[in-house]
Scaffold this motif. Structure first.
Motif, PDB file in Angstrom:
ATOM      1  N   SER A 489       0.841  -1.192   0.000  1.00  0.00           N
ATOM      2  CA  SER A 489       0.000   0.000   0.000  1.00  0.00           C
ATOM      3  C   SER A 489       0.881   1.249   0.000  1.00  0.00           C
ATOM      4  O   SER A 489       1.934   1.278   0.635  1.00  0.00           O
ATOM      5  CB  SER A 489      -0.943  -0.002   1.208  1.00  0.00           C
ATOM      6  OG  SER A 489      -0.244  -0.430   2.336  1.00  0.00           O
ATOM      7  N   SER A 490       0.435   2.253  -0.721  1.00  0.00           N
ATOM      8  CA  SER A 490       1.243   3.458  -0.820  1.00  0.00           C
ATOM      9  C   SER A 490       0.865   4.481   0.244  1.00  0.00           C
ATOM     10  O   SER A 490       1.619   5.384   0.541  1.00  0.00           O
ATOM     11  CB  SER A 490       1.080   4.062  -2.214  1.00  0.00           C
ATOM     12  OG  SER A 490      -0.290   4.164  -2.487  1.00  0.00           O
ATOM     13  N   ASP A 491      -0.332   4.335   0.823  1.00  0.00           N
ATOM     14  CA  ASP A 491      -0.787   5.327   1.818  1.00  0.00           C
ATOM     15  C   ASP A 491      -0.811   4.724   3.208  1.00  0.00           C
ATOM     16  O   ASP A 491      -0.969   3.520   3.374  1.00  0.00           O
ATOM     17  CB  ASP A 491      -2.219   5.798   1.493  1.00  0.00           C
ATOM     18  CG  ASP A 491      -2.259   6.448   0.137  1.00  0.00           C
ATOM     19  OD1 ASP A 491      -1.286   7.134  -0.215  1.00  0.00           O
ATOM     20  OD2 ASP A 491      -3.269   6.213  -0.556  1.00  0.00           O
ATOM     21  N   SER A 492      -0.677   5.605   4.204  1.00  0.00           N
ATOM     22  CA  SER A 492      -0.876   5.152   5.576  1.00  0.00           C
ATOM     23  C   SER A 492      -2.373   5.043   5.832  1.00  0.00           C
ATOM     24  O   SER A 492      -3.165   5.826   5.302  1.00  0.00           O
ATOM     25  CB  SER A 492      -0.294   6.165   6.560  1.00  0.00           C
ATOM     26  OG  SER A 492       1.074   6.302   6.328  1.00  0.00           O
ATOM     27  N   ALA A 493      -2.759   4.096   6.664  1.00  0.00           N
ATOM     28  CA  ALA A 493      -4.177   3.954   7.023  1.00  0.00           C
ATOM     29  C   ALA A 493      -4.379   4.569   8.392  1.00  0.00           C
ATOM     30  O   ALA A 493      -3.732   4.149   9.350  1.00  0.00           O
ATOM     31  CB  ALA A 493      -4.573   2.482   7.027  1.00  0.00           C
ATOM     32  N   PHE A 494      -5.260   5.579   8.473  1.00  0.00           N
ATOM     33  CA  PHE A 494      -5.511   6.206   9.776  1.00  0.00           C
ATOM     34  C   PHE A 494      -6.776   5.699  10.430  1.00  0.00           C
ATOM     35  O   PHE A 494      -7.098   6.076  11.538  1.00  0.00           O
ATOM     36  CB  PHE A 494      -5.558   7.734   9.623  1.00  0.00           C
ATOM     37  CG  PHE A 494      -4.190   8.280   9.285  1.00  0.00           C
ATOM     38  CD1 PHE A 494      -3.246   8.473  10.302  1.00  0.00           C
ATOM     39  CD2 PHE A 494      -3.827   8.546   7.968  1.00  0.00           C
ATOM     40  CE1 PHE A 494      -1.982   8.950   9.997  1.00  0.00           C
ATOM     41  CE2 PHE A 494      -2.565   9.025   7.666  1.00  0.00           C
ATOM     42  CZ  PHE A 494      -1.631   9.223   8.685  1.00  0.00           C
ATOM     43  N   VAL A 495      -7.497   4.865   9.730  1.00  0.00           N
ATOM     44  CA  VAL A 495      -8.666   4.248  10.373  1.00  0.00           C
ATOM     45  C   VAL A 495      -8.352   2.780  10.578  1.00  0.00           C
ATOM     46  O   VAL A 495      -7.510   2.201   9.879  1.00  0.00           O
ATOM     47  CB  VAL A 495      -9.961   4.400   9.522  1.00  0.00           C
ATOM     48  CG1 VAL A 495     -10.377   5.848   9.442  1.00  0.00           C
ATOM     49  CG2 VAL A 495      -9.784   3.778   8.149  1.00  0.00           C
ATOM     50  N   ILE A 496      -9.014   2.205  11.547  1.00  0.00           N
ATOM     51  CA  ILE A 496      -8.744   0.807  11.859  1.00  0.00           C
ATOM     52  C   ILE A 496      -9.047  -0.052  10.623  1.00  0.00           C
ATOM     53  O   ILE A 496     -10.075   0.151   9.963  1.00  0.00           O
ATOM     54  CB  ILE A 496      -9.546   0.363  13.098  1.00  0.00           C
ATOM     55  CG1 ILE A 496      -9.117  -1.041  13.537  1.00  0.00           C
ATOM     56  CG2 ILE A 496     -11.066   0.389  12.874  1.00  0.00           C
ATOM     57  CD1 ILE A 496      -9.433  -1.342  14.965  1.00  0.00           C
TER      58      ILE A 496
END
Ligand code: NAD
Length: 499
Positions: A489-496
Motif C-alpha cells: 500500500s502506498s498510503d498510511s491507514a488512519f482508520v482501523i
C-alpha cells in the motif's frame, strides 16, 4: 529418624529451614519421619533454576516432550506397588485405594501425552487480502501447585501432568502430612528422562504457600484443599496478578428417589460415604431419601451393611477402610458426631469409641450414621471429612433438589433413580459442578475436567482435560501479511483496518 527435605534440580536435598513437622503412620500413631519446612530463600532458588529449565523445555518440540511423559507413565506404573505402600503408610487409606489414587493420576498423565494435539492453536488462511491469522497456546513459565493430604498421588499428577505437558515448569508444594509420594513422583520424572529442575518438590506449610503466591516469577497458582484456605490462596495469588484456580471443600449429597434400585444404591452409598474413611472431596456424606417409606427401606439395608463393614490397617486386604490421617482429625470427626446429637440428630450407629485391637494408638474411628439431620444444623452445613453419613429426609423431588443447590458447597452430587426423565431434570437444575446419575462418585475421566461450584472452587478453570490445558497456557494471536511488491500500500491507514 529420617528428615524429608526437598527435591530440587533432580536431587533430594536436605532442607535448610529451622522448622520441621512430624509425619505419622496413622495405623500405629507413631511418628515415622520428619519433614523440613522450606524457607522463602529455598523457594527462590528452586524457582530460579525451574525458570532456566522451563526455557529449554518450552523450546523442546511437543512430541519429544510427550515421549518423556509416555516413559514417565510407564515408570509410575512399574512402581505402583511401592508407591501404594508408601501412600498407605502416611495417609492410612487401604492399599487397593492407594493404587486407585495413583491410577487416577496416571490417567491424567496419559491424557497429557496427547497435549500437542490440544495445544496446536487455530489458523485462518485468507482472513483479509494476503492476510492469515494464527494463534498459539504458549506456556506460562513457572507455576506453583499446592496439594492436599487426601490424594497425594492423583492431585499432584492432575496439576504437574498438565503443567509440564504444556511446556511449563512446576513447583509442587505437597501436604506436609504425606509428602513421600509427591517426592517420589518428582524423582521418577527425572528417572524417566525429564529434565532436572522442571519439577521441583518443595515441602512446607503456610509460610511457603504465601511465598509461592507472592513470588514474582511464578505465573500461576493451582491449589486444592479446604475452602477457607482455597479462598485465601486465590485472593493472595490473584492480588499478585497470577492466574489461579483453587478447589475447596465439599459436602456431597446422594438423593434416593422412591423408585431407586435400593440394593445397588445402598452398596454405592456405603462405599462412597465410608471409603477412604470419608476423606474424599467426592465422598457422599449426606443421603437424602425422598418420599414416604424410602428412608426406612434404605435403613433396613444400610444398617446391616454398616455392621458388616471392616475397619482395619491399610495393609489388611479385607479392610474396607483404614485410619484417618491424624489424631486431631479423628477427634474433630468425633466432636462433630457429638455436636450433631446435641443439635437434634438421631445417632443410629456410633463409631466414636472404636479401637482396633493391637493398634490402639492408631487414628481409627468407626462408622457413624445420623438420622433426622436438618438443613439448619451446623453439622449439616460443615464438612466433617470422616466416616460419618447424615440422613436428611425430603418429602418430594423439589425439596430434595433444593438441599444440594442451597448448600454452601457444590462439588459433587448423585441421584439414584430408574426414571431417566427425573434424572435428566435433576442434572439440569441442580446447582452443583459434578453430577452422578446412579454413579456415587462422579469424578470425571481425564479427558473431561474436574471442578465444583460455589465454595468448592474459586477461579473459573477446572482441573485437567482441556480446561487444564487452557489454565496452563496463554494465547498469542499472529496476524500476518506477505504482499507482493505491486500489492504494497502506498498510503498510511488512519482508520482501523476492516476487511
Ligand atoms: P488444607 O486446606 O488443610 O491443606 C491444603 C494445602 O494448603 C496443604 O498443602 C497445606 O500445607 C496448605 N495449607 C494449610 N494451611 C494453610 C494456611 N493457613 N495457609 C496457606 N496454606 C495452607 O486441606 P487438607 O486437610 O490437606 O485436605 C482436605 C481438604 O481438601 C478437604 O476440605 C477436602 O474437601 C479438600 N479437597 C478438595 C478437593 C477438590 O478438588 N475440591 C479435592 C481433594 C480435597
Amino acid at each position: 529418624m529420617q528428615t524429608i527435605g526437598h527435591y530440587i534440580d533432580g536431587q533430594r536435598v536436605a532442607g535448610t529451614g529451622a522448622r520441621t513437622k512430624d509425619v505419622f503412620n496413622p495405623n500405629t500413631g507413631a511418628v515415622q519421619a520428619k519433614v523440613s519446612m522450606a524457607t522463602p530463600a529455598e523457594l527462590d532458588a528452586a524457582v530460579k533454576s525451574a525458570e532456566a529449565a522451563q526455557i529449554k523445555w518450552a523450546a523442546t518440540n511437543p512430541q519429544r516432550r510427550s515421549r518423556i511423559l509416555f516413559d514417565y507413565k510407564a515408570l509410575v506404573e512399574a512402581n505402583m506397588d511401592a508407591l501404594a505402600a508408601m501412600l498407605s503408610s502416611e495417609h492410612g487409606k487401604v492399599l487397593a485405594d492407594s493404587r486407585g489414587d495413583v491410577i487416577r493420576g496416571v490417567d491424567v498423565i496419559e491424557f497429557a501425552c496427547g497435549v500437542p494435539h490440544g495445544q496446536k492453536g487455530e489458523h485462518t488462511y485468507g482472513a483479509g487480502p494476503q492476510i492469515d491469522v494464527y494463534s498459539m497456546r504458549k506456556p506460562l513459565g513457572v507455576v506453583g501447585c499446592i496439594t492436599p493430604f487426601n490424594f497425594p498421588a492423583m492431585i499432584p499428577m492432575w496439576m504437574f501432568g498438565m503443567a509440564i505437558a504444556t511446556g511449563n515448569a512446576c513447583i509442587l508444594k505437597p501436604s506436609e502430612k504425606d509428602p513421600s509420594v509427591p517426592m517420589r513422583l518428582a524423582e521418577l520424572f527425572v528417572e524417566a528422562g525429564g529434565p532436572p529442575g522442571l519439577l521441583q518438590c518443595i515441602n512446607g506449610d503456610k509460610e511457603i504457600v504465601d511465598a509461592i503466591c507472592d513470588h514474582p516469577i511464578i505465573q500461576a497458582v493451582s491449589f486444592v484443599g479446604s475452602s477457607d484456605i482455597a479462598q485465601y490462596v486465590y485472593a493472595r495469588a490473584t492480588a499478585n496478578g497470577k492466574r489461579s484456580q483453587c478447589m475447596g471443600g465439599a459436602k456431597n449429597h446422594g438423593i434416593i428417589m422412591p423408585d431407586a434400585n435400593m440394593d445397588q444404591a445402598v452398596k454405592d452409598i456405603l462405599g462412597a460415604a465410608y471409603g477412604s474413611a470419608g476423606e474424599r472431596c467426592m465422598a457422599l456424606p449426606v443421603v437424602v431419601p425422598v418420599g414416604e417409606g424410602t428412608a426406612e427401606r434404605f435403613l433396613e439395608k444400610m444398617l446391616p451393611a454398616i455392621e458388616a463393614m471392616k475397619v482395619g490397617v491399610s495393609e489388611d486386604p479385607d479392610a474396607d477402610y483404614g485410619p484417618v490421617v491424624s489424631e486431631v482429625h479423628r477427634d474433630s470427626i468425633a466432636d462433630n458426631v457429638t455436636k450433631a446429637v446435641k443439635e437434634g440428630a438421631t445417632l443410629l450407629v456410633d463409631g466414636r469409641d472404636f479401637k482396633l485391637q493391637g493398634y490402639e494408638d492408631g487414628f481409627f474411628i468407626g462408622p457413624s450414621l445420623l438420622d433426622n439431620v436438618t438443613a439448619d444444623m451446623e453439622t449439616y452445613h460443615d464438612e466433617i471429612f470422616g466416616p460419618v453419613l447424615q440422613i436428611v429426609r425430603a418429602d418430594n423431588f423439589e425439596d430434595a433438589l433444593k438441599l444440594p443447590s442451597a448448600h454452601q458447597y457444590g462439588n459433587g452430587v448423585a441421584i439414584f433413580t430408574q426414571n431417566g426423565r427425573v434424572a435428566r431434570e435433576f442434572a439440569d437444575r441442580v446447582e452443583v459442578g459434578m453430577v452422578g446419575i446412579n454413579v456415587p462418585i462422579p469424578v470425571p475421566v481425564a479427558y473431561h475436567s474436574f471442578g465444583g461450584w460455589k465454595r468448592s472452587a474459586f477461579g473459573d478453570a477446572n482441573q485437567y482435560g482441556m480446561e487444564g490445558l487452557r489454565f496452563y497456557t496463554k494465547v498469542k494471536t499472529v496476524t500476518q501479511r506477505w504482499p507482493a511488491p505491486e500489492e504494497q500500500s502506498s498510503d498510511s491507514a488512519f482508520v482501523i483496518p476492516t476487511f
